[in-house]
Scaffold this motif. Structure first.
Motif, PDB file in Angstrom:
ATOM      1  N   ALA A   1       0.851  -1.194   0.000  1.00 49.54           N
ATOM      2  CA  ALA A   1       0.000   0.000   0.000  1.00 49.54           C
ATOM      3  C   ALA A   1       0.882   1.239   0.000  1.00 49.54           C
ATOM      4  O   ALA A   1       1.982   1.239   0.569  1.00 49.54           O
ATOM      5  CB  ALA A   1      -0.889  -0.006   1.229  1.00 49.54           C
ATOM      6  N   PRO A   2       0.435   2.311  -0.650  1.00 52.89           N
ATOM      7  CA  PRO A   2       1.245   3.527  -0.645  1.00 52.89           C
ATOM      8  C   PRO A   2       1.320   4.117   0.762  1.00 52.89           C
ATOM      9  O   PRO A   2       0.357   4.073   1.521  1.00 52.89           O
ATOM     10  CB  PRO A   2       0.525   4.467  -1.606  1.00 52.89           C
ATOM     11  CG  PRO A   2      -0.854   3.943  -1.708  1.00 52.89           C
ATOM     12  CD  PRO A   2      -0.784   2.483  -1.429  1.00 52.89           C
ATOM     13  N   SER A   3       2.492   4.597   1.104  1.00 51.19           N
ATOM     14  CA  SER A   3       2.663   5.174   2.437  1.00 51.19           C
ATOM     15  C   SER A   3       2.089   6.587   2.477  1.00 51.19           C
ATOM     16  O   SER A   3       2.112   7.323   1.495  1.00 51.19           O
ATOM     17  CB  SER A   3       4.136   5.183   2.826  1.00 51.19           C
ATOM     18  OG  SER A   3       4.839   6.003   1.920  1.00 51.19           O
ATOM     19  N   HIS A   4       1.566   6.951   3.605  1.00 50.12           N
ATOM     20  CA  HIS A   4       0.982   8.282   3.789  1.00 50.12           C
ATOM     21  C   HIS A   4       2.082   9.228   4.269  1.00 50.12           C
ATOM     22  O   HIS A   4       2.731   8.980   5.271  1.00 50.12           O
ATOM     23  CB  HIS A   4      -0.154   8.225   4.808  1.00 50.12           C
ATOM     24  CG  HIS A   4      -0.788   9.559   5.056  1.00 50.12           C
ATOM     25  ND1 HIS A   4      -1.560  10.197   4.116  1.00 50.12           N
ATOM     26  CD2 HIS A   4      -0.763  10.372   6.135  1.00 50.12           C
ATOM     27  CE1 HIS A   4      -1.975  11.348   4.605  1.00 50.12           C
ATOM     28  NE2 HIS A   4      -1.504  11.469   5.844  1.00 50.12           N
ATOM     29  N   THR A   5       2.265  10.320   3.528  1.00 49.30           N
ATOM     30  CA  THR A   5       3.267  11.306   3.945  1.00 49.30           C
ATOM     31  C   THR A   5       2.600  12.363   4.809  1.00 49.30           C
ATOM     32  O   THR A   5       1.462  12.768   4.547  1.00 49.30           O
ATOM     33  CB  THR A   5       3.909  11.976   2.717  1.00 49.30           C
ATOM     34  OG1 THR A   5       2.889  12.581   1.945  1.00 49.30           O
ATOM     35  CG2 THR A   5       4.655  10.960   1.867  1.00 49.30           C
ATOM     36  N   PRO A   6       3.263  12.786   5.848  1.00 51.73           N
ATOM     37  CA  PRO A   6       2.677  13.803   6.723  1.00 51.73           C
ATOM     38  C   PRO A   6       2.547  15.134   5.979  1.00 51.73           C
ATOM     39  O   PRO A   6       3.328  15.422   5.067  1.00 51.73           O
ATOM     40  CB  PRO A   6       3.663  13.914   7.886  1.00 51.73           C
ATOM     41  CG  PRO A   6       4.936  13.375   7.361  1.00 51.73           C
ATOM     42  CD  PRO A   6       4.592  12.384   6.299  1.00 51.73           C
ATOM     43  N   PRO A   7       1.556  15.933   6.354  1.00 51.10           N
ATOM     44  CA  PRO A   7       1.389  17.221   5.680  1.00 51.10           C
ATOM     45  C   PRO A   7       2.575  18.145   5.937  1.00 51.10           C
ATOM     46  O   PRO A   7       3.297  18.000   6.926  1.00 51.10           O
ATOM     47  CB  PRO A   7       0.115  17.796   6.279  1.00 51.10           C
ATOM     48  CG  PRO A   7      -0.079  17.075   7.561  1.00 51.10           C
ATOM     49  CD  PRO A   7       0.579  15.734   7.415  1.00 51.10           C
TER      50      PRO A   7
END
Length: 68
Positions: free
Chosen positions: A3-9
């Motif tokens: 799954a694609p990793s979520h980057t912090p804003p």
């Protein structure tokens, strides 16, 4: 399949937005406000323009045609 990793804003997007206005975005409304305020406080300086009878007649004809 990973799954694609979520980057912090981005740190600037958190909390308060950093919006900068150009100098004229505040200066022009301020100038207009004080000009109108001066006209309200001293109405003797605000003179009505005298209309040319030909222009007045033309405007009356346009108004009559629009009313039909």
């Amino acid at each position: 399949m990973s799954a694609p990793s979520h980057t912090p804003p981005h740190p600037a997007s958190r909390g308060r937005a950093d919006i900068r206005l150009p100098w004229w975005a505040l200066a022009l409304p301020t100038l207009a406000f004080f000009t109108l305020l001066a006209l309200i406080l001293n109405p003797s300086e605000a003179h009505a323009a005298t209309g040319d009878p030909a222009i007045t007649h033309l405007l009356e004809r346009i108004q009559a045609l629009a009313a039909r």
